[in-house]
Scaffold this active site. Structure first.
Site, PDB file in Angstrom:
ATOM      1  N   ARG A 166       0.695  -1.215  -0.086  1.00 54.63           N
ATOM      2  CA  ARG A 166       0.074  -0.007   0.007  1.00 54.63           C
ATOM      3  C   ARG A 166       0.964   1.312   0.094  1.00 54.63           C
ATOM      4  O   ARG A 166       1.490   1.506   0.800  1.00 54.63           O
ATOM      5  CB  ARG A 166      -0.853  -0.011   1.380  1.00 54.63           C
ATOM      6  CG  ARG A 166      -1.649   1.099   1.178  1.00 54.63           C
ATOM      7  CD  ARG A 166      -3.153   1.316   2.114  1.00 54.63           C
ATOM      8  NE  ARG A 166      -2.728   1.030   3.569  1.00 54.63           N
ATOM      9  CZ  ARG A 166      -3.305   1.090   4.740  1.00 54.63           C
ATOM     10  NH1 ARG A 166      -4.848   1.427   4.150  1.00 54.63           N
ATOM     11  NH2 ARG A 166      -3.234   1.201   5.899  1.00 54.63           N
ATOM     12  N   ASP A 452      -3.482   3.735  14.533  1.00 53.90           N
ATOM     13  CA  ASP A 452      -2.872   4.118  13.404  1.00 53.90           C
ATOM     14  C   ASP A 452      -3.077   5.495  12.868  1.00 53.90           C
ATOM     15  O   ASP A 452      -3.967   6.152  13.492  1.00 53.90           O
ATOM     16  CB  ASP A 452      -2.782   3.006  12.303  1.00 53.90           C
ATOM     17  CG  ASP A 452      -4.003   2.814  11.649  1.00 53.90           C
ATOM     18  OD1 ASP A 452      -4.829   3.605  11.866  1.00 53.90           O
ATOM     19  OD2 ASP A 452      -3.989   1.924  10.874  1.00 53.90           O
TER      20      ASP A 452
HETATM   21  C1  ACO Z   1      -6.858   1.790   9.574  1.00 52.44           C
HETATM   22  C2  ACO Z   1      -5.757   0.875   8.967  1.00 52.44           C
HETATM   23  O1  ACO Z   1      -5.168   1.308   8.077  1.00 52.44           O
HETATM   24  S1  ACO Z   1      -5.417  -0.829   9.640  1.00 52.44           S
HETATM   25  C3  ACO Z   1      -4.099  -1.133   8.734  1.00 52.44           C
HETATM   26  C4  ACO Z   1      -2.933  -0.469   9.180  1.00 52.44           C
HETATM   27  N1  ACO Z   1      -2.623  -0.643  10.446  1.00 52.44           N
HETATM   28  C5  ACO Z   1      -1.719  -1.968  10.949  1.00 52.44           C
HETATM   29  O2  ACO Z   1      -1.492  -2.415   9.789  1.00 52.44           O
HETATM   30  C6  ACO Z   1      -1.488  -2.243  12.139  1.00 52.44           C
HETATM   31  C7  ACO Z   1      -0.646  -3.504  12.373  1.00 52.44           C
HETATM   32  N2  ACO Z   1      -0.583  -3.855  13.749  1.00 52.44           N
HETATM   33  C8  ACO Z   1       0.624  -3.574  14.449  1.00 52.44           C
HETATM   34  O3  ACO Z   1       1.154  -2.700  13.945  1.00 52.44           O
HETATM   35  C9  ACO Z   1       0.559  -4.283  15.872  1.00 52.44           C
HETATM   36  O4  ACO Z   1       0.073  -5.383  16.011  1.00 52.44           O
HETATM   37  C10 ACO Z   1       0.351  -3.274  17.015  1.00 52.44           C
HETATM   38  C11 ACO Z   1       1.338  -1.910  16.865  1.00 52.44           C
HETATM   39  C12 ACO Z   1      -1.137  -2.885  16.853  1.00 52.44           C
HETATM   40  C13 ACO Z   1       0.497  -4.054  18.159  1.00 52.44           C
HETATM   41  O5  ACO Z   1       2.103  -4.287  18.124  1.00 52.44           O
HETATM   42  P1  ACO Z   1       2.570  -5.130  19.453  1.00 52.44           P
HETATM   43  O6  ACO Z   1       2.076  -4.539  20.782  1.00 52.44           O
HETATM   44  O7  ACO Z   1       4.255  -4.863  19.254  1.00 52.44           O
HETATM   45  O8  ACO Z   1       2.376  -6.456  19.491  1.00 52.44           O
HETATM   46  P2  ACO Z   1       2.810  -7.469  20.130  1.00 52.44           P
HETATM   47  O9  ACO Z   1       3.797  -7.462  21.211  1.00 52.44           O
HETATM   48  O10 ACO Z   1       1.481  -8.355  20.560  1.00 52.44           O
HETATM   49  O11 ACO Z   1       3.528  -8.543  18.856  1.00 52.44           O
HETATM   50  C14 ACO Z   1       3.825 -10.182  19.175  1.00 52.44           C
HETATM   51  C15 ACO Z   1       4.582 -10.356  17.898  1.00 52.44           C
HETATM   52  O12 ACO Z   1       3.674 -10.423  16.914  1.00 52.44           O
HETATM   53  C16 ACO Z   1       4.373  -9.574  15.973  1.00 52.44           C
HETATM   54  N3  ACO Z   1       3.309  -8.857  15.408  1.00 52.44           N
HETATM   55  C17 ACO Z   1       2.209  -7.961  15.829  1.00 52.44           C
HETATM   56  N4  ACO Z   1       1.682  -7.558  14.850  1.00 52.44           N
HETATM   57  C18 ACO Z   1       2.000  -7.696  13.638  1.00 52.44           C
HETATM   58  C19 ACO Z   1       1.683  -7.583  12.284  1.00 52.44           C
HETATM   59  N5  ACO Z   1       0.587  -6.756  12.029  1.00 52.44           N
HETATM   60  N6  ACO Z   1       2.280  -8.056  11.459  1.00 52.44           N
HETATM   61  C20 ACO Z   1       3.309  -8.956  11.843  1.00 52.44           C
HETATM   62  N7  ACO Z   1       3.719  -9.291  13.001  1.00 52.44           N
HETATM   63  C21 ACO Z   1       3.070  -8.832  13.933  1.00 52.44           C
HETATM   64  C22 ACO Z   1       5.405  -8.765  16.629  1.00 52.44           C
HETATM   65  O13 ACO Z   1       6.224  -8.353  15.847  1.00 52.44           O
HETATM   66  C23 ACO Z   1       5.810  -9.642  17.596  1.00 52.44           C
HETATM   67  O14 ACO Z   1       6.584 -10.543  17.211  1.00 52.44           O
HETATM   68  P3  ACO Z   1       7.605 -11.366  17.840  1.00 52.44           P
HETATM   69  O15 ACO Z   1       7.114 -12.193  18.825  1.00 52.44           O
HETATM   70  O16 ACO Z   1       8.550 -12.223  16.821  1.00 52.44           O
HETATM   71  O17 ACO Z   1       8.459 -10.330  18.541  1.00 52.44           O
HETATM   72  O1  LIG Z   2      -6.989   1.836   6.039  1.00 50.91           O
HETATM   73  C1  LIG Z   2      -7.965   1.283   6.611  1.00 50.91           C
HETATM   74  C2  LIG Z   2      -8.737   2.139   7.615  1.00 50.91           C
HETATM   75  O2  LIG Z   2      -9.871   1.612   8.027  1.00 50.91           O
HETATM   76  O3  LIG Z   2      -8.645   3.396   7.426  1.00 50.91           O
HETATM   77 MG    MG Z   3      -6.939   4.012   6.078  1.00 51.05          MG
END
Ligand code: ACO
Ligand SMILES: O=CC(=O)O
Ligand code: MG
EC number: 2.3.3.9
Length: 551
Positions: A166, A452
Site C-alpha cells: 500500500r 494508526d
Molecule cells: C486503519 C488501518 O489502516 S488498519 C491497517 C494499518 N494498521 C496496521 O497495519 C497495524 C498492524 N498491527 C500492528 O502494528 C501491531 O500489531 C500493533 C502495533 C497494533 C501491536 O503491536 P505489538 O504490541 O508490538 O504486538 P505484540 O507485542 O503483541 O507482538 C507479538 C508479536 O507479533 C508480531 N506482530 C504484531 N503485529 C503484527 C503484524 N501486524 N504483522 C506482523 N507481525 C506482527 C510482533 O512483531 C511480535 O513478534 P515477535 O514475537 O516475533 O517479537
Molecule cells: O485503511 C484502513 C482504514 O480503516 O482506514
Molecule cells: Mg485507511
C-alpha cells in the site's frame, strides 16, 4: 562524501546509505521521475477537485451519486477475471514495512500480507528506504532478521502470504526526493521504486504470472482511480508485460468515494482486484466531509462502529457493487488486539473480533483484515466455517438488496452520546499516537487497541468538530459545552495522566510535549487541516547535509 547517482532533474536530499543506494539507482529514479513528470498535472488537478468538492459540502451540499456517470452504474460490465494467486483472500494481515514484522506477517498463516507505507507507517526517510530494502529482500525470498537480545533468527517459511503493497495517498509529498525542483508525489516514489525492482521476480514467484499487487488508499473520486490505472499501464509498458498484470484493491475509505464505487472499478476494470472497507478513514472522512454541518456531530468515537446505519449501508453497498462486477469485497479492520497479561480481557477482545468477522462473512464479504498474527486462527475459523462458497463468495452472494441502498442511507446521521470521557480519550490517544508517529512508529497498541494514522484522525477531527460547533456533552450533572477553555484543561490533565501511565523517564525522552502542541493546534484550528500527517510531516523531514527539522 558519498552521494546518490541521480538522473537529470532529480535531487535526493535524504541521508546517503549504501543499502539505500541499491534501491535508489539511477534507472529506478528515472522511472520515478518519468511517472512524476507524466502525472503531476493530473494529480494536482485531482487534489484541487477535492478542495472544490469540500467547498460545496461546506455550503450545505451532500455527497451523492453523479448523474453524469449513471450509464457506468447501470452498465452491464465486469472487471477482468480474478488472478488465481489471489482468489482466496479470507484473511489478510496488515503491518508497516518493518523488517521483522514483514517476516512475521508473511509467515503468519494469512492468505495475503498488505505491507504498509500508509496508515501504519511514519513516512520518514529511514522507514521508507528501509521499507523498500525489506520488500526487495522479501520478494527475493532472502529476507532475514536477527533479534540479538532474544537470540532469535527470523526467516521465511516455505509457504508465505501473497504480498500486496500500500503506497501513500495522493496528498503526501516526498520531501527527500526533488524532481525538477519540487518534492515528488509520495505514492509515486513508493510505487515506482517497489515496482521497478520487484515486478519481474514477483510475477515469477508469487503472482503466478500476475502482479505486483497493490492496495490503493484514500481516494475520493474515480478520476483518481483513472490516474492509478494510467500509472499501472505505464509500468506495464516500461516492464514490457501484458496489460492487466498489475492489480490493485481500492480502499473505499472516504465518504465521497462510496458514491463512486462503480466508477472507480470501471476506471480500473483491467487492473482491479476489488474494494475494501477502510472503515477508520471512512469515519474520519464522514467528519471531514460534514465539517460545516453542525447537525451531523459524531457521538463518542467508541460508539461509531459498523452497526451505525451509515456504516452498515456502506459495507453492504460495497459488497453488492463488487460482486456485481466480479471482484472481491474485502472487510476491514477490527481494532482489538490480543491482550497478553489478562486472559479474560483477551477472550473478551477475541470475542469482539469474532463478532465483527461473523457480521462481515454473513453480509457477503470475501475476506477481511487482521491487525495481529494472534487473531488469524480465530478469523480464519469464522470465515471458513461461514462462507457459502470457497475460495470467495463473489458469485454466491449477490446482495441484490444492495442496489436499493440510497444516498440517504449512506449519509444517515450517526447516533449516540457525546461525553467528557470521549473528549478525554480522543485527546489522550491522539497525543500518544502522534508522539509515537513523530518518533518513527506509525502503528501502536494503546489501551489494548490498534491505533494508526486513520484511527488517530478520528480523535483529532472529532475534537475539532465538537470545539468548532460547541457540542453539548451528555451525562454530566450540569450542562457542559465543549469550549477552548474546557479543551485546554483536558489537554493539561491528560498530559499529566499520560506521564503517570508511561512513567516520567519515557515521558521526558518521548515526543509527548511536541505531539500535544501539534494536536492542540490542529484541534483548535479555525479551518480544519486536511490531514493530521500532512502538517506533522514537516516535523520529520531531515535534509542532508543535516538541517534542523521544525521541532
Ligand atoms: C486503519 C488501518 O489502516 S488498519 C491497517 C494499518 N494498521 C496496521 O497495519 C497495524 C498492524 N498491527 C500492528 O502494528 C501491531 O500489531 C500493533 C502495533 C497494533 C501491536 O503491536 P505489538 O504490541 O508490538 O504486538 P505484540 O507485542 O503483541 O507482538 C507479538 C508479536 O507479533 C508480531 N506482530 C504484531 N503485529 C503484527 C503484524 N501486524 N504483522 C506482523 N507481525 C506482527 C510482533 O512483531 C511480535 O513478534 P515477535 O514475537 O516475533 O517479537
Ligand atoms: O485503511 C484502513 C482504514 O480503516 O482506514
Ligand atoms: Mg485507511
Amino acid at each position: 562524501m558519498a552521494s546518490y547517482a541521480t538522473p537529470e532533474g532529480v535531487d535526493i536530499r535524504g541521508r546517503y546509505d549504501e543499502e539505500f543506494a541499491r534501491v535508489l539507482t539511477k534507472e529506478a529514479l528515472q522511472f520515478v521521475a518519468d511517472l512524476q513528470r507524466e502525472f503531476r498535472g493530473r494529480i494536482k488537478y485531482a487534489l484541487e477537485c477535492r478542495k472544490e468538492a469540500q467547498k460545496r459540502y461546506n455550503l450545505g451540499e451532500l455527497p451523492m451519486f453523479d448523474p453524469a456517470t449513471k450509464n457506468i452504474r447501470d452498465g452491464d460490465w465486469v472487471c477482468a477475471a480474478v488472478p488465481p494467486a489471489v482468489a482466496d483472500r479470507t484473511v489478510e494481515i496488515t503491518g508497516p514495512v518493518e523488517r521483522k514484522m514483514i517476516i512475521n506477517a508473511l509467515n503468519s498463516g494469512a492468505k495475503v500480507f498488505m505491507a504498509d507505507f500508509e496508515d501504519a507507517l511514519t513516512p520518514n526517510w529511514e522507514n521508507l528506504m528501509r521499507g523498500q530494502v525489506n520488500l526487495r529482500d522479501a520478494v527475493n525470498g532472502s529476507i532475514s532478521y536477527e533479534d540479538k537480545v532474544r537470540k532469535r533468527m527470523y526467516k521465511l517459511n516455505e509457504k508465505t502470504a501473497v504480498l500486496f503493497v500500500r503506497p501513500r495517498g495522493w496528498h503526501l509529498p516526498e520531501s527527500h526526493v526533488f524532481i525538477d525542483g519540487e518534492p515528488a508525489t509520495g505514492c509515486l516514489v513508493d510505487f515506482g521504486l517497489y515496482f521497478f525492482h520487484n515486478q519481474a521476480k514477483f510475477r515469477a514467484t508469487q503472482g503466478a504470472g500476475f502482479g505486483p499487487f497493490f492496495y490503493l488508499p484514500k481516494m475520493e473520486h474515480s478520476r483518481e482511480a483513472k490516474i492509478w490505472n494510467s500509472v499501472f499501464e505505464r509500468g506495464e509498458k516500461v516492464a514490457g508485460i501484458e496489460k492487466g498484470s498489475i492489480r490493485g484493491t481500492v480502499l473505499i475509505e472516504t465518504l465521497p468515494a462510496v458514491f463512486q464505487m462503480d466508477e472507480i472499478l470501471y476506471e480500473l476494470r483491467d487492473h482491479s482486484v476489488g474494494l475494501n472497507c477502510g472503515r477508520w478513514d471512512y469515519i474520519f472522512s464522514y467528519v471531514k466531509t460534514f465539517q460545516a454541518h453542525p447537525d451531523r456531530l459524531l457521538p463518542d468515537r467508541v460508539l461509531v462502529g459498523m452497526g451505525q446505519h451509515f456504516m452498515k449501508s456502506y459495507s453492504e453497498r460495497l459488497i453488492y457493487t463488487c460482486h456485481h462486477r466480479g471482484v472481491h469485497a474485502m472487510g476491514g479492520m477490527a481494532a482489538q488486539i490480543p491482550i497478553r497479561d489478562d486472559p479474560a480481557a483477551n477472550e473478551a477482545a477475541l470475542e469482539l473480533v469474532r463478532k465483527d468477522k461473523m457480521r462481515e462473512v454473513r453480509a457477503g464479504h470475501d475476506g477481511t483484515w487482521a491487525a495481529h498474527p494472534g487473531l488469524i486462527p480465530a478469523i480464519l475459523q469464522v470465515f471458513t466455517s461461514n462462507m457459502i462458497s470457497k475460495p470467495n463468495q463473489i458469485n454466491a452472494v449477490k446482495r441484490e438488496d444492495g442496489a436499493s441502498i440510497n444516498e440517504e442511507d449512506l449519509v444517515q446521521k450517526p447516533r449516540g452520546v457525546r461525553t467528557l470521557e470521549g473528549l478525554r480519550l480522543n485527546t489522550r490517544v491522539g497525543i500518544q499516537y502522534l508522539a509515537a508517529w513523530l518518533s518513527g512508529t506509525g502503528s501502536v497498541p494503546l489501551y489494548n487497541l490498534m491505533e494508526d494514522a486513520a484511527t488517530a484522525e478520528i480523535s483529532r477531527v472529532q475534537n475539532w468538530q465538537w470545539l468548532k460547533h460547541g457540542a453539548d456533552l451528555d451525562g454530566e450533572s450540569v450542562k457542559v459545552k465543549v469550549t477552548l477553555e474546557l479543551f485546554g484543561r483536558v489537554v493539561e490533565e491528560e498530559l499529566v495522566r499520560i506521564e503517570k501511565e508511561v512513567g516520567p523517564e519515557k515521558f521526558k525522552n518521548g515526543m509527548y510535549k511536541e505531539a500535544s502542541k501539534i494536536f492542540t493546534r490542529q484541534c483548535t484550528a479555525p479551518v480544519l487541516d486536511d490531514f493530521l500527517t500532512l502538517d506533522a510531516y514537516n516535523h520529520i523531514v531531515v535534509h542532508y547535509p543535516r538541517s534542523a527539522s521544525r521541532l
